[in-house]
Every structure is written in structure tokens, then in C-alpha cells.
Design a protein around this motif. Structure first.
Motif, mmCIF file in Angstrom:
data_model
loop_
_atom_site.group_PDB
_atom_site.id
_atom_site.type_symbol
_atom_site.label_atom_id
_atom_site.label_comp_id
_atom_site.label_asym_id
_atom_site.label_seq_id
_atom_site.Cartn_x
_atom_site.Cartn_y
_atom_site.Cartn_z
ATOM 1 N N GLY A 188 0.783 -1.224 0.000
ATOM 2 C CA GLY A 188 0.000 0.000 0.000
ATOM 3 C C GLY A 188 0.812 1.269 0.000
ATOM 4 N N GLY A 189 2.126 1.155 -0.256
ATOM 5 C CA GLY A 189 2.955 2.346 -0.264
ATOM 6 C C GLY A 189 4.173 2.157 0.608
ATOM 7 N N PRO A 190 4.582 3.208 1.367
ATOM 8 C CA PRO A 190 5.796 3.123 2.193
ATOM 9 C C PRO A 190 5.681 2.030 3.256
ATOM 10 N N ASP A 191 6.832 1.534 3.649
ATOM 11 C CA ASP A 191 6.894 0.451 4.633
ATOM 12 C C ASP A 191 6.427 0.963 6.002
ATOM 13 N N ARG A 192 5.691 0.081 6.680
ATOM 14 C CA ARG A 192 5.228 0.404 8.016
ATOM 15 C C ARG A 192 5.900 -0.559 8.988
ATOM 16 N N GLU A 193 6.911 -0.044 9.708
ATOM 17 C CA GLU A 193 7.691 -0.907 10.583
ATOM 18 C C GLU A 193 6.861 -1.447 11.737
ATOM 19 N N GLU A 194 5.918 -0.632 12.235
ATOM 20 C CA GLU A 194 5.107 -1.085 13.356
ATOM 21 C C GLU A 194 4.288 -2.317 12.978
ATOM 22 N N GLY A 195 3.727 -2.329 11.805
ATOM 23 C CA GLY A 195 2.935 -3.468 11.356
ATOM 24 C C GLY A 195 3.791 -4.711 11.216
ATOM 25 N N GLU A 196 5.026 -4.540 10.741
ATOM 26 C CA GLU A 196 5.927 -5.681 10.598
ATOM 27 C C GLU A 196 6.292 -6.260 11.951
ATOM 28 N N LYS A 197 6.613 -5.388 12.893
ATOM 29 C CA LYS A 197 6.985 -5.860 14.221
ATOM 30 C C LYS A 197 5.815 -6.592 14.881
ATOM 31 N N ALA A 198 4.604 -6.056 14.720
ATOM 32 C CA ALA A 198 3.435 -6.690 15.329
ATOM 33 C C ALA A 198 3.197 -8.071 14.730
ATOM 34 N N LEU A 199 3.374 -8.178 13.413
ATOM 35 C CA LEU A 199 3.168 -9.473 12.755
ATOM 36 C C LEU A 199 4.223 -10.481 13.193
ATOM 37 N N ARG A 200 5.484 -10.040 13.301
ATOM 38 C CA ARG A 200 6.549 -10.953 13.734
ATOM 39 C C ARG A 200 6.301 -11.441 15.161
ATOM 40 N N GLU A 201 5.878 -10.533 16.027
ATOM 41 C CA GLU A 201 5.620 -10.932 17.408
ATOM 42 C C GLU A 201 4.429 -11.886 17.488
ATOM 43 N N GLU A 202 3.387 -11.575 16.724
ATOM 44 C CA GLU A 202 2.208 -12.448 16.716
ATOM 45 C C GLU A 202 2.570 -13.825 16.167
ATOM 46 N N TRP A 203 3.412 -13.865 15.140
ATOM 47 C CA TRP A 203 3.832 -15.142 14.548
ATOM 48 C C TRP A 203 4.651 -15.973 15.555
ATOM 49 N N ARG A 204 5.521 -15.280 16.315
ATOM 50 C CA ARG A 204 6.335 -16.006 17.294
ATOM 51 C C ARG A 204 5.463 -16.629 18.388
ATOM 52 N N VAL A 205 4.474 -15.850 18.838
ATOM 53 C CA VAL A 205 3.646 -16.320 19.958
ATOM 54 C C VAL A 205 2.612 -17.346 19.505
ATOM 55 N N GLU A 206 1.951 -17.081 18.377
ATOM 56 C CA GLU A 206 0.821 -17.908 17.954
ATOM 57 C C GLU A 206 1.229 -19.120 17.120
ATOM 58 N N VAL A 207 2.387 -19.083 16.483
ATOM 59 C CA VAL A 207 2.742 -20.160 15.553
ATOM 60 C C VAL A 207 4.029 -20.870 15.984
#
Length: 485
Positions: free
Chosen positions: A368-387
């Protein structure tokens, strides 16, 4: 509209179409044989009776009975005789005993045709009825003039003309019955797409019927609905097939017996006569549209040969490989396209772990345009905990999460580069891509989704190498939570 009705009737099945088209034909035969008999009786009683409505006066003859005029008349007459071959083309539709019913049907057709032609010619000559220009205002067909002369413009006239209109409109049904069957035989030999050989739900060849309907509608629109302009195309096609079939039968009998038997002689005479008629029609009707067939027939033959060549090359490429080999069945690297951690991604990851322990979840960023670091960090943390942690606790190798930039919104390009890198790093392992996708049951659901999964699958199948496998993991909206049964 009429072509559409005929198409629908044939798509319903030949039984329904036969009943629908038989009634107007019977009414037409009764009305016109009755009118001709009434007119002939009136002529036979003595002096020619005064017509109920006088026909339009004939124009003075523009030329004598030249050879060219006779050729035109012969070409038009030969065209009027076509259609009888529908009996031989539709032998499979007759009930038992097939041969006796076919002979009886052909005899009835020939007798009725002879009576109609003879009666129309006699009455038209007696009352000086002639053909009119179809493109001019006030046009009337010869049969319309004949009915007006005999019975006037009463109720009988309109009933008879309605039956004539129905028969003329529905006479195309012989083509709708024969053409799809012919396409089926040609497709079975590999000269047409295989879809022409596949019967539909009601055991009719749906693709052949739809193709014929579209072609007929296109011709009618192109020629402005003027049937006189379409007659040369039909006549040349009919007599060309007559000539080829008769010549083929002549060759068949010649191979079976060197002597000139009755069957060989009959087919040879048929080939010569239909061939002569074909040449005359080509010459007489060349400027009226016959030249189109001289272009269309070679083009059609070339297309058929190209289709056959494609199927031969396809069969050669997919030939039997011999005994199965099991040297290269190592579990692949499975890439799971992940938009977010949700139930659809969970299903895809579970399925991927049943295929291979080497699973990589691929998430595209910068869509959707420029990179959003906050969204990446949230996804990585969610992936570590949930998967990762729950799977590692079971002693399994957890799937890795890989974030791939896709700043130009072309998902396939960065994914293909990743696949190339995996192939280079582990050439002994294949790569499989799982694409989670929601199944849209309603048309409005398709409007509310971007269909990125479908476009990505198409690109990967088209551009991916021979070692790439692409599969879809579906999620059926509003149906996943319903209990079985």
C-alpha cells in the motif's frame, strides 16, 4: 430472437425440439398443399378464374433465356433441393427399424417437395406471378402472392403465412441437429477442440449448438437478414460436401471391386453431377457472395490442421514415461502466502506441515505504499507467539516467516525471485506454493475482493518453472462452521 429460441429448444434436447418443430411443418404442408390443390382444381375446370387479389404486374423481360440466366436458375434450383440430406445425417435419431423409417421419411419428403414445386410452378405461370426484389419496399414472396391469388387476405392467408414463417425460421433445426454431431466426430479425431465432443447435461453437444448459434447470428447481422445473400454460402457448402462424399464412396467401391458395379456407377454419377452443380453455383453466384467460401474453406482447413497438429504435439509430450521412478520424492519447500495471521492462514499452515517439515510463510509488504515498521513488528511478534512457540513445543520444526517487499504491487515477481533462489540453494528439493483463497458464492462478494490470489496463481502457473507446484487452500465463506450433515 428466433436464433435464440431455436438454440434454447435444442439445448433442451432433440426430443423437445422435434415436437416443437413438427407442428408448424405439418400445418405448412396441409395449408399449402390444400391451397395448391384448390388452385389447380379451379384451373382445371375450364377458364382461368379471376384471382381474389391480382398479383403485381411483371416487369418486361430484360434479357432472353441466355446460358448465364439458365446457370443462375440452375444454381437457385439446386439450392432449393438441399435439405433432403438431413435424413442421412440424422440416421441416429430414427427409431427401430431405422432403415425402413428413414426410407419412408425420405420418400415423404421427396413426394411433398415434388408436389409443392410442381403446383407452385403451374399456378405461378397461370397467374403470371414472379419473384420480387427483397430489398425493395412492398416486397412479397412468391408464396405470399400465390396465397393471395387463390384465397385473398383472409384468415386462411394469415394462418398459412404464419406456418410458412415458422417453417422457414425453424428449418435451421436440421443444422442444429446435424452440425453438433459432425463437430463431435471431427473433435473425436482431434481436428476441433475437445469441448465439441463432450455432451452436456441433457446429452446434447452444447458447445456445437452455441457455436452454431453465434455464427448464424453473426451472418444474419452481417448480411442484414437478406436470405437471398446467404443462399450462395449455404449452397456451396452443401454441394461441396455432396461432391466430396460421393467421390469418397466412389473410391470406396473402386477399392472393394475393380468392376464398375451399380453402386460404383451411381456414386460416380452423383459425384459428377453434384460437382458440376458446384462449379455452376460458384460461377453464377460468385459476385453475390460465393467468393467468401473460396476464402473461408481454405482458412477453415488450415485451422483444423493446426488444431490437429497441436493435439499431436501434446500427446507426444505427454507420452507414457515408463515405470515410475522414486529417486526425486524428497519433501519440497512449501511457501504459504500469508496476508495476516487468521483462520485461513492457520488452515494453510496445517496443510503445509502435512506435506513437508520445511514450511515458509511469505508475507508481502509495501503493497500500500511506504513500509510500516510497526505493522511488521506486530506481525513478527504475533507469529512467534501464535505459531512458532506452539509448534516448537510439540517438537516440530516451526514455519519461518519471511517478509518480501512488493512496492510495485506485482506479487509474482518477488515471489518468483525467491523461488529461483531456493532452487539455486537446494536444487535437489522442489518448491510448492500454497495460496489461501476465500470462495465467493455471490456475485457481490467478487466485487468486494481484489482477487489477488487468482491473479497470483495464474502468473505462477504461467511463468513458474517445471519444478514448481501451485495449489489453492480454499475457505468457504459462511459454511466452514456448519456441522457435517
Amino acid at each position: 430472437m428466433i436464433v435464440f429460441v431455436v438454440m434454447l429448444a435444442n439445448l433442451r434436447g432433440t426430443g423437445e425440439a422435434g415436437w416443437l418443430f413438427a407442428l408448424p411443418a405439418y400445418l405448412f404442408i396441409i395449408c399449402f398443399l390444400g391451397a395448391i390443390a384448390y388452385g389447380l382444381v379451379g384451373l382445371g375446370l375450364g377458364d382461368k378464374p379471376a384471382p381474389a387479389i391480382a398479383p403485381p404486374p411483371l416487369h418486361p423481360a430484360a434479357q432472353g433465356a441466355t446460358l448465364w440466366l439458365l446457370m443462375h436458375a440452375f444454381a437457385s434450383g439446386c439450392t432449393a433441393m438441399t435439405g433432403v440430406e438431413a435424413v442421412s445425417n440424422g440416421m441416429g435419431s430414427f427409431r427401430q427399424p431405422i432403415m425402413r423409417n428413414a426410407y419412408l421419411t425420405l420418400t415423404i419428403i421427396v413426394v411433398v417437395l415434388g408436389l409443392l414445386l410442381g403446383g407452385v410452378a403451374t399456378i405461378a405461370s397461370a397467374y403470371e406471378i414472379g419473384a420480387m426484389d427483397q430489398t425493395k419496399e412492398g416486397y412479397q414472396s412468391v408464396l405470399s402472392q400465390l396465397l393471395a391469388v387463390i384465397a385473398g387476405h383472409g384468415a386462411f392467408y394469415y394462418i398459412a403465412m404464419a406456418s410458412l414463417l415458422s417453417v422457414l425460421c425453424l428449418s435451421a433445426n436440421t443444422s442444429f441437429v446435424g452440425f453438433p454431431r459432425l463437430c463431435q466426430m471431427v473433435a473425436a479425431d482431434g481436428y476441433l477442440p475437445k469441448a465439441f465432443a463432450q455432451p452436456g447435461r441433457r446429452l446434447v453437444f452444447t458447445v456445437g449448438i452455441l457455436f452454431l448459434s453465434g455464427s448464424a447470428a453473426l451472418l444474419l447481422i452481417t448480411f442484414g437478414g437478406i436470405t437471398d445473400n446467404l443462399i450462395p454460402l449455404f449452397a456451396i457448402g452443401a454441394f461441396l460436401t455432396f461432391t466430396i462424399s460421393q467421390a469418397g464412396m466412389t473410391q470406396h467401391w473402386r477399392r472393394r471391386s475393380r468392376r464398375f458395379g451399380a453402386k460404383l456407377t451411381m456414386n460416380a454419377v452423383g459425384a459428377a453431377s453434384t460437382g458440376a452443380a458446384l462449379v455452376i453455383i460458384l460461377i453464377a453466384k460468385f459476385a453475390e457472395g460465393a467468393w467468401i467460401t473460396l476464402v473461408a474453406v481454405p482458412v477453415a482447413i488450415a485451422v483444423l490442421k493446426m488444431i490437429k497438429s497441436y493435439y499431436i504435439s501434446l500427446q507426444r509430450e505427454l507420452r507414457k514415461p515408463g515405470p515410475i521412478t522414486l529417486e526425486d520424492i524428497e519433501p519440497p519447500t512449501v511457501l504459504v502466502i500469508t496476508e495476516a495471521w487468521n483462520r485461513l492462514s492457520e488452515r494453510a499452515i496445517k496443510f503445509a506441515l502435512t506435506i513437508s517439515p520445511d514450511v515458509v510463510a511469505v508475507h508481502f509488504i509495501r503493497l500500500g505504499g511506504p513500509d510500516r515498521e510497526e505493522g511488521e513488528k506486530a506481525l513478527r511478534e504475533e507469529w512467534r507467539v501464535e505459531v512458532e512457540e506452539p509448534i516448537a513445543a510439540l517438537g516440530l520444526r516451526p514455519p519461518r516467516l519471511m517478509l518480501i517487499p512488493a512496492p510495485y504491487r506485482q506479487l509474482h515477481e518477488p515471489l518468483l525471485r525467491l523461488i529461483e533462489k531456493l532452487d539455486a540453494d537446494s536444487p535437489e528439493k522442489r518448491v510448492a506454493v500454497l495460496i489461501p483463497e476465500t470462495v465467493k458464492d455471490r456475485w457481490w462478494q467478487k466485487l468486494l475482493h481484489m482477487n489477488r490470489a487468482g491473479r497470483l496463481r495464474t502468473k505462477l502457473v504461467k511463468l513458474g518453472g517445471p519444478r514448481l507446484t501451485v495449489a489453492t487452500v480454499p475457505w468457504r465463506l459462511y459454511r466452514e462452521e456448519q456441522p457435517a450433515g
